[in-house]
Design a protein around this motif. Structure first.
Motif, PDB file in Angstrom:
ATOM      1  N   THR A  32     -20.960   2.959  26.442  1.00  0.00           N
ATOM      2  CA  THR A  32     -21.333   4.294  25.631  1.00  0.00           C
ATOM      3  C   THR A  32     -19.860   4.752  24.444  1.00  0.00           C
ATOM      4  O   THR A  32     -19.061   5.044  23.732  1.00  0.00           O
ATOM      5  CB  THR A  32     -21.347   5.165  26.273  1.00  0.00           C
ATOM      6  OG1 THR A  32     -22.504   5.060  26.362  1.00  0.00           O
ATOM      7  CG2 THR A  32     -21.959   6.871  25.513  1.00  0.00           C
ATOM      8  N   ILE A  33     -18.561   4.347  25.637  1.00  0.00           N
ATOM      9  CA  ILE A  33     -17.327   4.837  24.848  1.00  0.00           C
ATOM     10  C   ILE A  33     -16.357   3.621  25.611  1.00  0.00           C
ATOM     11  O   ILE A  33     -15.826   3.556  26.667  1.00  0.00           O
ATOM     12  CB  ILE A  33     -16.442   6.008  25.431  1.00  0.00           C
ATOM     13  CG1 ILE A  33     -17.289   7.251  25.111  1.00  0.00           C
ATOM     14  CG2 ILE A  33     -14.842   6.333  25.373  1.00  0.00           C
ATOM     15  CD1 ILE A  33     -16.998   8.310  25.316  1.00  0.00           C
ATOM     16  N   ALA A  34     -15.846   2.672  24.977  1.00  0.00           N
ATOM     17  CA  ALA A  34     -15.081   1.265  25.277  1.00  0.00           C
ATOM     18  C   ALA A  34     -13.487   2.426  24.559  1.00  0.00           C
ATOM     19  O   ALA A  34     -13.164   2.640  23.154  1.00  0.00           O
ATOM     20  CB  ALA A  34     -15.431   0.238  24.427  1.00  0.00           C
ATOM     21  N   GLN A  35     -12.262   2.131  24.998  1.00  0.00           N
ATOM     22  CA  GLN A  35     -10.924   2.742  24.801  1.00  0.00           C
ATOM     23  C   GLN A  35      -9.918   1.045  25.305  1.00  0.00           C
ATOM     24  O   GLN A  35     -10.191   0.301  26.843  1.00  0.00           O
ATOM     25  CB  GLN A  35     -10.518   3.665  25.750  1.00  0.00           C
ATOM     26  CG  GLN A  35     -11.212   4.408  25.041  1.00  0.00           C
ATOM     27  CD  GLN A  35     -10.225   5.635  26.220  1.00  0.00           C
ATOM     28  OE1 GLN A  35     -10.366   6.017  27.122  1.00  0.00           O
ATOM     29  NE2 GLN A  35     -10.271   6.838  24.577  1.00  0.00           N
ATOM     30  N   CYS A  63     -14.034   0.740  29.624  1.00  0.00           N
ATOM     31  CA  CYS A  63     -15.513   0.767  29.183  1.00  0.00           C
ATOM     32  C   CYS A  63     -16.239   2.398  30.173  1.00  0.00           C
ATOM     33  O   CYS A  63     -16.597   1.745  31.459  1.00  0.00           O
ATOM     34  CB  CYS A  63     -16.302  -1.198  29.931  1.00  0.00           C
ATOM     35  SG  CYS A  63     -17.614  -0.123  29.314  1.00  0.00           S
ATOM     36  N   ASP A  64     -16.509   2.830  29.668  1.00  0.00           N
ATOM     37  CA  ASP A  64     -17.020   4.888  30.183  1.00  0.00           C
ATOM     38  C   ASP A  64     -16.396   4.813  31.582  1.00  0.00           C
ATOM     39  O   ASP A  64     -16.531   5.450  32.020  1.00  0.00           O
ATOM     40  CB  ASP A  64     -18.533   3.834  30.291  1.00  0.00           C
ATOM     41  CG  ASP A  64     -19.603   4.042  29.165  1.00  0.00           C
ATOM     42  OD1 ASP A  64     -19.167   3.843  28.317  1.00  0.00           O
ATOM     43  OD2 ASP A  64     -20.097   2.965  29.468  1.00  0.00           O
ATOM     44  N   GLY A  65     -14.620   4.583  30.734  1.00  0.00           N
ATOM     45  CA  GLY A  65     -14.144   5.625  32.186  1.00  0.00           C
ATOM     46  C   GLY A  65     -13.309   3.957  33.089  1.00  0.00           C
ATOM     47  O   GLY A  65     -12.828   5.241  34.094  1.00  0.00           O
ATOM     48  N   GLN A  66     -14.056   3.441  33.563  1.00  0.00           N
ATOM     49  CA  GLN A  66     -14.046   2.350  34.273  1.00  0.00           C
ATOM     50  C   GLN A  66     -13.216   1.081  33.704  1.00  0.00           C
ATOM     51  O   GLN A  66     -13.348   0.360  32.989  1.00  0.00           O
ATOM     52  CB  GLN A  66     -15.166   1.416  34.544  1.00  0.00           C
ATOM     53  CG  GLN A  66     -14.507   0.287  35.681  1.00  0.00           C
ATOM     54  CD  GLN A  66     -16.440  -0.152  36.246  1.00  0.00           C
ATOM     55  OE1 GLN A  66     -17.489  -0.083  35.636  1.00  0.00           O
ATOM     56  NE2 GLN A  66     -15.964  -0.905  37.397  1.00  0.00           N
TER      57      GLN A  66
END
Length: 145
Positions: A32-35, A63-66
């Motif tokens: 959902t959120i990739a950094q 990836c999603d905070g992980q």
């Protein structure tokens, strides 16, 4: 037992126009959120042919905070791409490692891959250090300790 795997035979592989875009698009679909951290991709000439290649470190992804969602006790997946003269890149190997040094030995650049000690047939806790050279699109093991 080496941690390298090539996903498809060389003749059947599809060229990727840019591994950074290809890999980031994959994770943007998966997460959902990739950094992506600065060391997500390293552009270096891994096979000593004068053409810049790419190494992708999946451990440099949130990836999603992980951090590094596919990392485990054996390390994180690294994908090794070689740029071909015809244009584009081939994924030549995936290795699950802790990290690597890219150094010059005997006039050629080589990887010193740091990985789980079992890959050097050891049971102690010190990382296995495997020195490999990339020739064309093939990893050749020089030494391991």
């Amino acid at each position: 037992m080496l941690a390298f795997s090539a996903p498809v035979a060389f003749a059947q592989q599809q060229l990727v126009s840019d591994p950074e875009i290809y890999e980031k698009d994959h994770f943007r679909k998966r997460c959902t959120i990739a950094q992506f951290n600065a060391d997500f991709i390293n552009r270096i000439d891994i096979n000593n042919d004068g053409i810049i290649d790419a190494v992708v470190n999946e451990g440099a992804l949130d990836c999603d905070g992980q951090r590094g969602p596919d990392c485990d006790a054996d390390g994180c997946p690294y994908n090794f791409y070689v740029q071909v003269k015809e244009g584009g890149y081939l994924l030549i190997a995936t290795a699950r490692i802790y990290g690597y040094d890219f150094i010059k030995r005997f006039g050629n650049m080589v990887f010193v891959l740091k990985m789980h000690p079992r890959f050097c047939d050891r049971t102690d806790s010190a990382p296995c250090e495997m020195t490999v050279r990339v020739r064309g699109v093939t990893f050749v093991t020089i030494s391991k300790k």
